[in-house]
Design a protein around this motif. Sequence first.
Motif, PDB file in Angstrom:
ATOM      1  N   GLU A 112      -3.329  -6.688   0.158  1.00 27.99           N
ATOM      2  CA  GLU A 112      -3.010  -6.638  -1.205  1.00 27.99           C
ATOM      3  C   GLU A 112      -2.467  -5.293  -1.664  1.00 27.99           C
ATOM      4  N   HIS A 121      -0.008  -7.389  -6.436  1.00 27.96           N
ATOM      5  CA  HIS A 121       0.461  -8.764  -5.645  1.00 27.96           C
ATOM      6  C   HIS A 121      -0.499  -8.654  -4.056  1.00 27.96           C
ATOM      7  N   CYS A 122      -0.180  -9.799  -3.243  1.00 24.58           N
ATOM      8  CA  CYS A 122      -0.844  -9.965  -2.191  1.00 24.58           C
ATOM      9  C   CYS A 122       0.056 -10.540  -1.403  1.00 24.58           C
ATOM     10  N   ARG A 146       3.356 -12.303  -3.277  1.00 28.39           N
ATOM     11  CA  ARG A 146       2.905 -13.553  -4.201  1.00 28.39           C
ATOM     12  C   ARG A 146       1.987 -12.830  -5.240  1.00 28.39           C
ATOM     13  N   THR A 147       1.916 -13.577  -6.364  1.00 30.21           N
ATOM     14  CA  THR A 147       0.884 -13.104  -7.268  1.00 30.21           C
ATOM     15  C   THR A 147      -0.148 -14.199  -7.460  1.00 30.21           C
ATOM     16  N   ASP A 148       0.143 -15.301  -6.935  1.00 29.14           N
ATOM     17  CA  ASP A 148      -0.702 -16.606  -7.240  1.00 29.14           C
ATOM     18  C   ASP A 148      -1.652 -16.776  -5.660  1.00 29.14           C
ATOM     19  N   ASP A 149      -2.635 -17.225  -5.961  1.00 24.49           N
ATOM     20  CA  ASP A 149      -3.653 -17.462  -4.779  1.00 24.49           C
ATOM     21  C   ASP A 149      -4.216 -16.141  -4.184  1.00 24.49           C
ATOM     22  N   CYS A 150      -4.255 -15.191  -5.024  1.00 23.14           N
ATOM     23  CA  CYS A 150      -4.629 -13.763  -4.486  1.00 23.14           C
ATOM     24  C   CYS A 150      -5.991 -13.596  -5.057  1.00 23.14           C
ATOM     25  N   LYS A 151      -6.777 -13.120  -4.263  1.00 24.21           N
ATOM     26  CA  LYS A 151      -8.497 -12.600  -4.646  1.00 24.21           C
ATOM     27  C   LYS A 151      -8.440 -11.298  -4.386  1.00 24.21           C
TER      28      LYS A 151
END
Length: 153
Positions: A112, A121-122, A146-151
């Motif tokens: 992260e 982002h991750c 990416r910025t989606d599917d990051c927790k």
Amino acid sequence: MTKKITYLAILMVSLTYAQNNSEIAVKEAIDTFFEGFHKGDTVLMKTVMYGKFPSQTTFKDNNGNDQIHKGNVSDLLVTLASKKPDQKWQEKLLDYHIQVDGNLAHAWTPYEFWFNDQFSHCGVNSFQLFNDNGQWKIIYLVDSRRTDDCKPK
């Protein structure tokens, strides 16, 4: 027969021990790289780098198309050395998946990235390392962003 079994057991334990030592040393090289990164200490980073190696970043552009940016680690060092003092960059490594074969190693490190304590982002770093006469050195780096599917944690 007992001697053969004992010999094989000792051989297997020593091979496992050597592999684990190499994996620990690879992790330490990556940790040193990021210690320098977080401190803005490019000299420390260079202690675990094998010269000017290629680096790449994969991402999706604003239209959702897959992209790859090609560069070399010198670009990262220049950017890091010239960042504003009030900027805080933190890359949190979430895990290490390390494979070693002789003097070559690969490390896969999900991460992260935080900018001024805000999640940015991750992705994943993929490091290639070379054992340069007893010291693991990074010879290649590619990361995804990416910025989606990051927790964020």
